[in-house]
Design a protein around this motif. Sequence first.
Motif, PDB file in Angstrom:
ATOM      1  N   SER A  67      36.669  -9.771  -1.068  1.00 41.59           N
ATOM      2  CA  SER A  67      37.356  -8.606  -1.609  1.00 41.59           C
ATOM      3  C   SER A  67      38.696  -8.385  -0.922  1.00 41.59           C
ATOM      4  O   SER A  67      38.863  -8.695   0.257  1.00 41.59           O
ATOM      5  CB  SER A  67      36.468  -7.375  -1.404  1.00 41.59           C
ATOM      6  N   ASN A  68      39.612  -7.803  -1.672  1.00 38.33           N
ATOM      7  CA  ASN A  68      40.887  -7.385  -1.098  1.00 38.33           C
ATOM      8  C   ASN A  68      40.766  -6.014  -0.438  1.00 38.33           C
ATOM      9  O   ASN A  68      41.714  -5.514   0.153  1.00 38.33           O
ATOM     10  CB  ASN A  68      41.983  -7.351  -2.163  1.00 38.33           C
ATOM     11  N   LYS A  72      35.742  -1.464   5.972  1.00 35.80           N
ATOM     12  CA  LYS A  72      34.741  -0.407   5.811  1.00 35.80           C
ATOM     13  C   LYS A  72      34.104  -0.451   4.428  1.00 35.80           C
ATOM     14  O   LYS A  72      32.891  -0.363   4.294  1.00 35.80           O
ATOM     15  CB  LYS A  72      35.365   0.963   6.070  1.00 35.80           C
ATOM     16  N   ARG A  73      34.915  -0.611   3.382  1.00 34.05           N
ATOM     17  CA  ARG A  73      34.391  -0.657   2.002  1.00 34.05           C
ATOM     18  C   ARG A  73      33.452  -1.833   1.824  1.00 34.05           C
ATOM     19  O   ARG A  73      32.353  -1.706   1.292  1.00 34.05           O
ATOM     20  CB  ARG A  73      35.558  -0.742   0.996  1.00 34.05           C
ATOM     21  N   ASN A  78      27.864  -3.902   1.560  1.00 32.15           N
ATOM     22  CA  ASN A  78      26.985  -5.011   1.919  1.00 32.15           C
ATOM     23  C   ASN A  78      25.767  -4.606   2.748  1.00 32.15           C
ATOM     24  O   ASN A  78      24.887  -5.430   2.979  1.00 32.15           O
ATOM     25  CB  ASN A  78      27.794  -6.076   2.679  1.00 32.15           C
ATOM     26  N   GLU A  79      25.678  -3.370   3.195  1.00 30.70           N
ATOM     27  CA  GLU A  79      24.620  -2.959   4.119  1.00 30.70           C
ATOM     28  C   GLU A  79      23.229  -3.402   3.686  1.00 30.70           C
ATOM     29  O   GLU A  79      22.477  -3.951   4.472  1.00 30.70           O
ATOM     30  CB  GLU A  79      24.652  -1.448   4.338  1.00 30.70           C
ATOM     31  N   GLU A  80      22.878  -3.160   2.446  1.00 34.42           N
ATOM     32  CA  GLU A  80      21.533  -3.511   1.978  1.00 34.42           C
ATOM     33  C   GLU A  80      21.453  -4.901   1.363  1.00 34.42           C
ATOM     34  O   GLU A  80      20.358  -5.419   1.148  1.00 34.42           O
ATOM     35  CB  GLU A  80      21.039  -2.462   0.985  1.00 34.42           C
ATOM     36  N   LEU A  81      22.593  -5.496   1.074  1.00 33.82           N
ATOM     37  CA  LEU A  81      22.592  -6.831   0.457  1.00 33.82           C
ATOM     38  C   LEU A  81      22.447  -7.919   1.513  1.00 33.82           C
ATOM     39  O   LEU A  81      21.794  -8.928   1.292  1.00 33.82           O
ATOM     40  CB  LEU A  81      23.883  -7.056  -0.337  1.00 33.82           C
ATOM     41  N   ASP A  82      23.091  -7.727   2.646  1.00 34.20           N
ATOM     42  CA  ASP A  82      23.027  -8.649   3.770  1.00 34.20           C
ATOM     43  C   ASP A  82      23.435 -10.072   3.379  1.00 34.20           C
ATOM     44  O   ASP A  82      22.685 -11.025   3.532  1.00 34.20           O
ATOM     45  CB  ASP A  82      21.621  -8.647   4.397  1.00 34.20           C
ATOM     46  N   VAL A  83      24.665 -10.173   2.845  1.00 33.79           N
ATOM     47  CA  VAL A  83      25.233 -11.476   2.524  1.00 33.79           C
ATOM     48  C   VAL A  83      26.536 -11.633   3.324  1.00 33.79           C
ATOM     49  O   VAL A  83      26.972 -10.713   4.010  1.00 33.79           O
ATOM     50  CB  VAL A  83      25.482 -11.644   1.006  1.00 33.79           C
ATOM     51  N   HIS A  84      27.143 -12.787   3.220  1.00 39.11           N
ATOM     52  CA  HIS A  84      28.412 -13.023   3.901  1.00 39.11           C
ATOM     53  C   HIS A  84      29.500 -12.168   3.269  1.00 39.11           C
ATOM     54  O   HIS A  84      29.414 -11.808   2.095  1.00 39.11           O
ATOM     55  CB  HIS A  84      28.804 -14.504   3.804  1.00 39.11           C
ATOM     56  N   PHE A  87      36.683  -9.587   3.873  1.00 33.44           N
ATOM     57  CA  PHE A  87      37.451  -8.412   3.485  1.00 33.44           C
ATOM     58  C   PHE A  87      38.934  -8.717   3.699  1.00 33.44           C
ATOM     59  O   PHE A  87      39.283  -9.702   4.352  1.00 33.44           O
ATOM     60  CB  PHE A  87      37.013  -7.172   4.276  1.00 33.44           C
ATOM     61  N   ASN A  88      39.801  -7.887   3.128  1.00 31.95           N
ATOM     62  CA  ASN A  88      41.250  -8.144   3.196  1.00 31.95           C
ATOM     63  C   ASN A  88      41.555  -9.602   2.861  1.00 31.95           C
ATOM     64  O   ASN A  88      42.327 -10.265   3.549  1.00 31.95           O
ATOM     65  CB  ASN A  88      41.821  -7.796   4.578  1.00 31.95           C
ATOM     66  N   ALA A  89      40.966 -10.094   1.802  1.00 31.76           N
ATOM     67  CA  ALA A  89      41.069 -11.515   1.442  1.00 31.76           C
ATOM     68  C   ALA A  89      42.460 -11.897   0.933  1.00 31.76           C
ATOM     69  O   ALA A  89      42.785 -13.079   0.904  1.00 31.76           O
ATOM     70  CB  ALA A  89      40.014 -11.869   0.395  1.00 31.76           C
TER      71      ALA A  89
END
Length: 186
Positions: A67-68, A72-73, A78-84, A87-89
């Motif tokens: 994501s761009n 924090k966003r 991702n808290e409950e998804l727990d994937v890689h 951010f700031n891509a």
Amino acid sequence: MFERFFPDATVTSTYDIDYEKLYREGYRGVLFDIDNTLVEHGMEASERVKKLFVRLKKIGFECCLISNNKKKRVYTFNEELDVHTVFNAHKPAKKGYYYAMELMNTRLENTVFVGDQLFTDIFGAKRIGMKNFLVKPINEHEEIQIVLKRKLERIVLKEYRMKKREEKRRKKWEKKLEKKYFNPRQ
């Protein structure tokens, strides 16, 4: 002229992609944009998103949110998804896509990207040769800078659809000719 922005495939929704088929075809990693790809802009991960990621992990996929948005966003989502996560891509910059594959331990030929914007998501994936899916934005009400990009996207997508129709007609015509002139039963 616009081919560099053409998606490899278009689907109505992230949830309509046949992930099992992709896995059978050898894909092992899936990169996802977040806003308007998985949920409406700024929303938390819904039950539908959580179920999708449980399903993807069960199939055997490594997943990454790219994501761009700010840290924090992305981390909150991702808290409950727990994937890689990346951010700031700075999509369409290449670096974020490569970093995501490094995190997932996948390669270009076995990773796909799913996003809703042509000029950031899809163009970035195409720049490195990654298979990609353009999904219809979940919510049409967006920030002004995205609304302006969507107007340009419509022009590119019109050209894309015309090209796809032409390819379909050409294949149909070739098949007809092949039947007529290369029928082994004659």
